[in-house]
Write a protein that holds these residues in place. Structure first.
Motif, PDB file in Angstrom:
ATOM      1  N   HIS A 191       0.992  -1.500   0.208  1.00 54.88           N
ATOM      2  CA  HIS A 191       0.236  -0.037   0.083  1.00 54.88           C
ATOM      3  C   HIS A 191       1.237   1.389  -0.131  1.00 54.88           C
ATOM      4  N   MET A 192       2.021   1.591   0.611  1.00 55.78           N
ATOM      5  CA  MET A 192       2.642   2.570   0.830  1.00 55.78           C
ATOM      6  C   MET A 192       3.289   2.480  -0.622  1.00 55.78           C
ATOM      7  N   ALA A 193       3.592   1.860  -1.242  1.00 53.59           N
ATOM      8  CA  ALA A 193       3.990   1.960  -2.978  1.00 53.59           C
ATOM      9  C   ALA A 193       2.584   2.816  -3.467  1.00 53.59           C
ATOM     10  N   TYR A 194       2.187   2.278  -3.315  1.00 52.80           N
ATOM     11  CA  TYR A 194       1.071   3.681  -4.169  1.00 52.80           C
ATOM     12  C   TYR A 194       1.306   4.882  -3.530  1.00 52.80           C
ATOM     13  N   ILE A 195       1.218   4.847  -2.533  1.00 50.36           N
ATOM     14  CA  ILE A 195       0.915   6.193  -1.310  1.00 50.36           C
ATOM     15  C   ILE A 195       1.860   7.082  -1.817  1.00 50.36           C
ATOM     16  N   GLY A 196       3.044   5.719  -1.990  1.00 49.48           N
ATOM     17  CA  GLY A 196       4.150   6.983  -2.033  1.00 49.48           C
ATOM     18  C   GLY A 196       3.897   7.714  -3.930  1.00 49.48           C
ATOM     19  N   ILE A 197       3.581   7.499  -4.534  1.00 45.96           N
ATOM     20  CA  ILE A 197       3.963   8.338  -6.230  1.00 45.96           C
ATOM     21  C   ILE A 197       3.093   9.471  -5.303  1.00 45.96           C
ATOM     22  N   ILE A 198       2.014   9.422  -4.856  1.00 42.44           N
ATOM     23  CA  ILE A 198       1.209  10.895  -4.216  1.00 42.44           C
ATOM     24  C   ILE A 198       2.425  11.541  -3.772  1.00 42.44           C
ATOM     25  N   ALA A 199       3.346  10.637  -2.415  1.00 45.98           N
ATOM     26  CA  ALA A 199       4.240  11.589  -2.274  1.00 45.98           C
ATOM     27  C   ALA A 199       5.216  12.133  -2.518  1.00 45.98           C
ATOM     28  N   SER A 200       6.203  11.528  -4.084  1.00 51.54           N
ATOM     29  CA  SER A 200       7.169  11.975  -4.039  1.00 51.54           C
ATOM     30  C   SER A 200       6.130  13.292  -5.809  1.00 51.54           C
ATOM     31  N   THR A 201       4.723  12.981  -5.941  1.00 49.02           N
ATOM     32  CA  THR A 201       4.770  13.501  -7.177  1.00 49.02           C
ATOM     33  C   THR A 201       4.479  15.336  -6.897  1.00 49.02           C
ATOM     34  N   THR A 202       3.163  15.020  -4.999  1.00 48.47           N
ATOM     35  CA  THR A 202       3.679  16.806  -4.584  1.00 48.47           C
ATOM     36  C   THR A 202       5.018  16.986  -4.071  1.00 48.47           C
ATOM     37  N   MET A 203       5.563  16.112  -4.027  1.00 49.14           N
ATOM     38  CA  MET A 203       7.568  17.356  -2.951  1.00 49.14           C
ATOM     39  C   MET A 203       7.619  17.220  -4.713  1.00 49.14           C
TER      40      MET A 203
END
Length: 417
Positions: free
Chosen positions: A130-142
């Motif tokens: 699940h973190m891999a999917y959520i990580g897309i949001i983190a790296s994209t917004t940063m």
């Protein structure tokens, strides 16, 4: 995506302040050299994990290297302190970003509690899928935040804090009068951003095809080389002596508040990632391999997991709010533990991997010599970095720059325009 989640973080916006201390050429060279060494040692770590598939986290790697149980505990203490301090930093960074956006005078501590509660709640995930999917949001917004910060500095007429008649000055190398302590702390900031080895064994151990890890490493590192170097160089070029950490502090209000808003998803998600890695290391020691509490939804398993996660965030919050010299403490922890997790351990891992190689090729001899250099580099960061961090703490106390524990003042940036 997990690697990008780990590396494309708020710390990127601290590169301009490091360039301010090291100079343009010094900052670029430091970023590239430390990045190259990080790529190599990460690859050695992967090779070691492939030879020892029983390794599930950094603590297991330390145990496999030495065969001693004390090494596991030493690595765990380092991992826990490093990760809990980073989680505490994210609590403070989230509260600072909110205060910057609002421009209010409310107690920052209230927002710190709110951010901590949000990160604790979502940290109850138990796997990396699940973190891999959520990580897309983190790296994209940063990434968006970084581009906004770079573009904002180019678009604005002058940086935040500028006064009429002030020339924007940049230097090629460290400005005259820069002390060893200042230079070392700037270097440690770059090291801190690059070194992510403590999480890599956990990623490799969870992969369905661990032999594919070098592909992910190469893609993420190529992206990071460009992003880290360009962010530091371009923002420093436009902001000069007004460069701040994080970099959105040297933007004017219309750009700075927007950039600060885009840091929030990353701050929250990366805090969750570090909590997940630390909690799993503890959880796997309580329940051995093959235990049904690891793989099934048992009451005992979930109660234990929730308790571990909650305790970790309580500790992180206390570290972030109660220790008055937190930034210097982070440099201290970086020098104490990143020197081992990023350099020293993997030089020893290389020596173990190839200790029976009787007929060494020319390349093997060069690689062996390079790992001796890696070992010396780690030892330098450990000794010199620790000295510089402690001296910086003493200097901060002498200058009266140490804040009171659990302070209720507004820590957000104030924009002059």
């Amino acid at each position: 995506m997990l690697l990008l989640t780990e590396y494309v973080v708020l710390a990127i916006l601290a590169f301009p302040s490091s360039f301010l201390v090291l100079g343009m050429a010094g900052g670029v060279l430091a970023t590239l050299i430390i990045g190259a060494s990080t790529y190599y040692t990460s690859h050695v770590l992967w090779r070691y994990c492939m030879k020892h598939p029983e390794v599930r986290d950094i603590c297991d790697a330390a145990f496999a290297l030495t065969g001693k149980r004390w090494a596991w505990w030493a690595a765990f203490v380092g991992l826990a302190l490093n990760n809990w301090a980073i989680m505490g930093l994210h609590v403070n960074a989230g509260a600072t970003a909110i205060q910057t956006i609002r421009g209010g005078t409310e107690c920052t501590l209230v927002w710190a509690v709110a951010i901590a509660v949000i990160m604790w709640f979502f940290s109850n995930l138990r796997d990396f899928k699940h973190m891999a999917y959520i990580g897309i949001i983190a790296s994209t917004t940063m990434f968006i935040c970084t581009i906004l910060t770079i573009a904002g500095h180019g678009a604005q007429a002058h940086p935040n804090g500028w006064a009429e008649g002030d020339p924007i000055t940049i230097t090629v190398w460290a400005p005259e009068g820069t002390t060893f302590v200042q230079g070392m702390n700037a270097l440690l900031n770059i090291v801190y951003t690059w070194i992510g080895h403590a999480l890599i064994p956990s990623f490799v151990g969870d992969l369905e095809r661990p032999e594919d890890f070098p592909k992910a490493l190469a893609v993420s590192m190529a992206f990071e080389f460009a992003l880290f170097t360009l962010t530091g160089a371009i923002v420093y070029h436009y902001a000069g002596q007004f460069s701040t950490a994080p970099g959105y502090g040297s933007l004017i209000s219309r750009y700075g508040k927007v950039a600060a808003g885009f840091t929030l998803p990353t701050i929250i998600i990366v805090g969750i990632l570090y909590s997940l890695v630390t909690s799993r290391a503890i959880f796997f020691q309580i329940f051995s391999e093959g235990s049904p509490h690891r793989t099934r939804h048992t009451m005992k398993g979930w109660t234990t997991w929730v308790g571990i996660v909650f305790a970790g965030w309580v500790i992180s919050f206390i570290i972030g709010e109660a220790i008055p010299f937190f930034n210097d403490l982070l440099s201290l922890i970086s020098s104490l533990f990143d020197s081992w997790f990023g350099y020293i351990l993997w030089a020893f891992a290389y020596f173990e991997l190839y200790r029976h190689n009787e007929t060494r090729s020319r390349w093997a001899k060069l690689e062996y010599g390079f790992n001796i250099l890696i070992l010396i580099t780690g030892a330098f960061f450990f000794v010199a970095g620790t000295y510089a961090s402690i001296q910086s703490i003493l200097n901060s106390y002498a200058a009266g720059a140490i804040k009171a524990p659990f302070q209720c003042t507004n820590t957000g940036f104030t924009f002059t325009a």
